[in-house]
Scaffold this motif. Sequence first.
Motif, PDB file in Angstrom:
ATOM      1  N   VAL A   1       0.848  -1.189   0.000  1.00 55.98           N
ATOM      2  CA  VAL A   1       0.000   0.000   0.000  1.00 55.98           C
ATOM      3  C   VAL A   1       0.885   1.241   0.000  1.00 55.98           C
ATOM      4  O   VAL A   1       1.683   1.442   0.922  1.00 55.98           O
ATOM      5  N   TYR A   2       0.733   2.053  -1.016  1.00 52.18           N
ATOM      6  CA  TYR A   2       1.434   3.335  -1.062  1.00 52.18           C
ATOM      7  C   TYR A   2       0.564   4.377  -0.365  1.00 52.18           C
ATOM      8  O   TYR A   2      -0.552   4.652  -0.788  1.00 52.18           O
ATOM      9  N   GLY A   3       1.099   4.946   0.725  1.00 45.43           N
ATOM     10  CA  GLY A   3       0.340   5.897   1.531  1.00 45.43           C
ATOM     11  C   GLY A   3      -0.093   5.251   2.828  1.00 45.43           C
ATOM     12  O   GLY A   3      -0.836   4.259   2.808  1.00 45.43           O
TER      13      GLY A   3
ATOM     14  N   THR B   1      10.327   3.627   2.824  1.00 49.21           N
ATOM     15  CA  THR B   1      10.272   4.914   2.144  1.00 49.21           C
ATOM     16  C   THR B   1      10.103   4.695   0.643  1.00 49.21           C
ATOM     17  O   THR B   1      10.300   3.597   0.126  1.00 49.21           O
ATOM     18  N   VAL B   2       9.777   5.773  -0.049  1.00 53.31           N
ATOM     19  CA  VAL B   2       9.647   5.717  -1.499  1.00 53.31           C
ATOM     20  C   VAL B   2      10.964   5.273  -2.131  1.00 53.31           C
ATOM     21  O   VAL B   2      10.979   4.575  -3.148  1.00 53.31           O
TER      22      VAL B   2
ATOM     23  N   ARG C   1       6.269  15.206  -5.454  1.00 59.11           N
ATOM     24  CA  ARG C   1       7.015  13.968  -5.233  1.00 59.11           C
ATOM     25  C   ARG C   1       6.279  12.747  -5.800  1.00 59.11           C
ATOM     26  O   ARG C   1       6.917  11.771  -6.212  1.00 59.11           O
ATOM     27  N   THR C   2       4.964  12.780  -5.810  1.00 61.25           N
ATOM     28  CA  THR C   2       4.204  11.604  -6.242  1.00 61.25           C
ATOM     29  C   THR C   2       3.732  11.673  -7.685  1.00 61.25           C
ATOM     30  O   THR C   2       3.232  10.684  -8.215  1.00 61.25           O
ATOM     31  N   GLU C   3       3.874  12.810  -8.349  1.00 57.75           N
ATOM     32  CA  GLU C   3       3.454  12.912  -9.746  1.00 57.75           C
ATOM     33  C   GLU C   3       4.296  11.971 -10.611  1.00 57.75           C
ATOM     34  O   GLU C   3       5.520  11.972 -10.542  1.00 57.75           O
ATOM     35  N   ARG C   4       3.622  11.126 -11.393  1.00 56.66           N
ATOM     36  CA  ARG C   4       4.258  10.123 -12.246  1.00 56.66           C
ATOM     37  C   ARG C   4       5.161   9.168 -11.458  1.00 56.66           C
ATOM     38  O   ARG C   4       6.120   8.625 -11.992  1.00 56.66           O
ATOM     39  N   LEU C   5       4.842   8.963 -10.183  1.00 57.31           N
ATOM     40  CA  LEU C   5       5.637   8.044  -9.366  1.00 57.31           C
ATOM     41  C   LEU C   5       5.602   6.633  -9.941  1.00 57.31           C
ATOM     42  O   LEU C   5       6.610   5.922  -9.957  1.00 57.31           O
ATOM     43  N   PHE C   6       4.416   6.217 -10.397  1.00 58.56           N
ATOM     44  CA  PHE C   6       4.253   4.861 -10.925  1.00 58.56           C
ATOM     45  C   PHE C   6       4.605   4.872 -12.405  1.00 58.56           C
ATOM     46  O   PHE C   6       3.778   5.108 -13.279  1.00 58.56           O
ATOM     47  N   ASP C   7       5.884   4.602 -12.647  1.00 57.77           N
ATOM     48  CA  ASP C   7       6.403   4.613 -14.008  1.00 57.77           C
ATOM     49  C   ASP C   7       7.009   3.251 -14.317  1.00 57.77           C
ATOM     50  O   ASP C   7       6.800   2.272 -13.589  1.00 57.77           O
ATOM     51  N   GLY C   8       7.773   3.175 -15.393  1.00 53.30           N
ATOM     52  CA  GLY C   8       8.361   1.904 -15.773  1.00 53.30           C
ATOM     53  C   GLY C   8       9.315   1.342 -14.744  1.00 53.30           C
ATOM     54  O   GLY C   8       9.459   0.116 -14.628  1.00 53.30           O
ATOM     55  N   VAL C   9       9.937   2.193 -13.960  1.00 48.66           N
ATOM     56  CA  VAL C   9      10.883   1.723 -12.944  1.00 48.66           C
ATOM     57  C   VAL C   9      10.172   0.840 -11.924  1.00 48.66           C
ATOM     58  O   VAL C   9      10.670  -0.220 -11.527  1.00 48.66           O
ATOM     59  N   ILE C  10       8.995   1.271 -11.490  1.00 49.33           N
ATOM     60  CA  ILE C  10       8.223   0.486 -10.520  1.00 49.33           C
ATOM     61  C   ILE C  10       7.520  -0.677 -11.209  1.00 49.33           C
ATOM     62  O   ILE C  10       7.620  -1.831 -10.777  1.00 49.33           O
ATOM     63  N   PHE C  11       6.787  -0.410 -12.281  1.00 45.98           N
ATOM     64  CA  PHE C  11       6.000  -1.461 -12.924  1.00 45.98           C
ATOM     65  C   PHE C  11       6.873  -2.619 -13.418  1.00 45.98           C
ATOM     66  O   PHE C  11       6.477  -3.784 -13.323  1.00 45.98           O
ATOM     67  N   ASN C  12       8.055  -2.320 -13.912  1.00 45.81           N
ATOM     68  CA  ASN C  12       8.903  -3.373 -14.466  1.00 45.81           C
ATOM     69  C   ASN C  12       9.504  -4.286 -13.405  1.00 45.81           C
ATOM     70  O   ASN C  12      10.044  -5.349 -13.739  1.00 45.81           O
ATOM     71  N   GLN C  13       9.407  -3.896 -12.137  1.00 52.57           N
ATOM     72  CA  GLN C  13       9.914  -4.746 -11.063  1.00 52.57           C
ATOM     73  C   GLN C  13       8.827  -5.624 -10.440  1.00 52.57           C
ATOM     74  O   GLN C  13       9.118  -6.446  -9.568  1.00 52.57           O
ATOM     75  N   LEU C  14       7.583  -5.466 -10.893  1.00 50.86           N
ATOM     76  CA  LEU C  14       6.500  -6.309 -10.406  1.00 50.86           C
ATOM     77  C   LEU C  14       6.521  -7.658 -11.117  1.00 50.86           C
ATOM     78  O   LEU C  14       7.044  -7.786 -12.226  1.00 50.86           O
ATOM     79  N   SER C  15       5.939  -8.647 -10.475  1.00 47.64           N
ATOM     80  CA  SER C  15       5.863  -9.996 -11.059  1.00 47.64           C
ATOM     81  C   SER C  15       4.403 -10.406 -11.194  1.00 47.64           C
ATOM     82  O   SER C  15       3.856 -11.126 -10.355  1.00 47.64           O
ATOM     83  N   ASN C  16       3.752  -9.867 -12.226  1.00 47.80           N
ATOM     84  CA  ASN C  16       2.360 -10.203 -12.512  1.00 47.80           C
ATOM     85  C   ASN C  16       1.451  -9.863 -11.332  1.00 47.80           C
ATOM     86  O   ASN C  16       0.610 -10.663 -10.905  1.00 47.80           O
TER      87      ASN C  16
ATOM     88  N   GLY D   1      -4.913  10.222 -10.272  1.00 46.31           N
ATOM     89  CA  GLY D   1      -4.576   9.724 -11.595  1.00 46.31           C
ATOM     90  C   GLY D   1      -3.213  10.172 -12.078  1.00 46.31           C
ATOM     91  O   GLY D   1      -2.514   9.427 -12.762  1.00 46.31           O
ATOM     92  N   ALA D   2      -2.829  11.408 -11.736  1.00 41.97           N
ATOM     93  CA  ALA D   2      -1.556  11.936 -12.223  1.00 41.97           C
ATOM     94  C   ALA D   2      -0.355  11.274 -11.566  1.00 41.97           C
ATOM     95  O   ALA D   2       0.785  11.550 -11.945  1.00 41.97           O
ATOM     96  N   SER D   3      -0.576  10.386 -10.601  1.00 40.42           N
ATOM     97  CA  SER D   3       0.528   9.624 -10.014  1.00 40.42           C
ATOM     98  C   SER D   3       0.995   8.502 -10.935  1.00 40.42           C
ATOM     99  O   SER D   3       2.040   7.910 -10.686  1.00 40.42           O
ATOM    100  N   VAL D   4       0.221   8.218 -11.965  1.00 40.84           N
ATOM    101  CA  VAL D   4       0.504   7.067 -12.829  1.00 40.84           C
ATOM    102  C   VAL D   4       0.889   7.515 -14.228  1.00 40.84           C
ATOM    103  O   VAL D   4       0.206   8.339 -14.840  1.00 40.84           O
ATOM    104  N   ASP D   5       1.971   6.960 -14.732  1.00 39.63           N
ATOM    105  CA  ASP D   5       2.350   7.111 -16.133  1.00 39.63           C
ATOM    106  C   ASP D   5       1.538   6.077 -16.904  1.00 39.63           C
ATOM    107  O   ASP D   5       1.833   4.871 -16.862  1.00 39.63           O
ATOM    108  N   GLU D   6       0.503   6.520 -17.593  1.00 39.26           N
ATOM    109  CA  GLU D   6      -0.417   5.588 -18.247  1.00 39.26           C
ATOM    110  C   GLU D   6       0.267   4.755 -19.320  1.00 39.26           C
ATOM    111  O   GLU D   6      -0.046   3.569 -19.481  1.00 39.26           O
TER     112      GLU D   6
END
Length: 310
Positions: A140-142, A179-180, A202-217, A226-231
């Motif tokens: 959980v972020y936050g 921490t973030v 600090r949280t704008e576009r926080l969820f980008d390829g750096v975070i998403f690419n480290q997830l495992s499905n 919404g602006a926290s996510v790089d669509e």
Amino acid sequence: MNIKNILLVSPMYRDLQALIENVAPHKTFRFMPEEGLAQEDISWADALVSFNLKTDYDYSTVKWVHSLGAGVDRFLHKKDWNQEILLTRTICSFGQRIAEYCLSYILKDLQLHDRFQEQQQQKHWVQSTPKLIGEQKVLVYGTGEIGQMIAKVFSGLGVDVYGVSISGKEKAGFKKVMTVDSHFSVLDEVNYVINTLPLTERTERLFDGVIFNQLSNAGFMNVGRGASVDEAALLQALNVNKVKFAVLDVFELEPLPKSNPLWNHPRVQITPHISAVTTPSEGAACFLETLKNIDENRALTNRVDTHKGY
């Protein structure tokens, strides 16, 4: 602080008027929708009560702004805020509502609802074993009021709940808070990611390829901003199975434009910013309590730190 004239701007202004006006007869109110709002109304007011106004107004003449929602980014993000103006926000059942919203989609995934629905349509009888929620790890972020309620609900079901915050301070219900900058090592271990963060620089576009690419499905749910996510990064992560599915309740542009590719992605669930609505009764109750505390010069638990943005 002497608050006499109060301007309340909201789509539910009539409901709020019925709940508020007679309870505070010593105040002078104006209740209206944003379509009827003019700068002259704000200049008249000592206090403005609203949420997510579509137009930028000059608030320099008011003493107090109260947000009818949990978020205050519409007032603060990329704006200069007069530090002499008090800013408060609504605290009510948001945490419980968001916890139940997220829980519903996680249970849907674990109980294989989509698979069995498809089999029913094809009249196939194929048994698959659902997974137990107590075997899952959720990040959980936050870790504010909303994040803590999610942690309470989920940890009560046996879930290992990890948290991410700016400070990394430990909070009840979380197995560990990071921490973030220091949480990346757990990303490939978690089954579900929930964003509840406010929108700040600090949280704008926080969820980008750096975070998403480290997830495992992992499943990804955004109930923050919404602006926290790089669509584009999210779509790419969905397409390569870094993200199993996405449940999105908030977007940078709302309503979400019909041309946005998220609408048509088979593993994206879109809801129209309803995970934590402010009901008229809850909005009125929080506002009236805050007004009473201001009049009586009491401490405000819902005061916003305008430097932090929440």
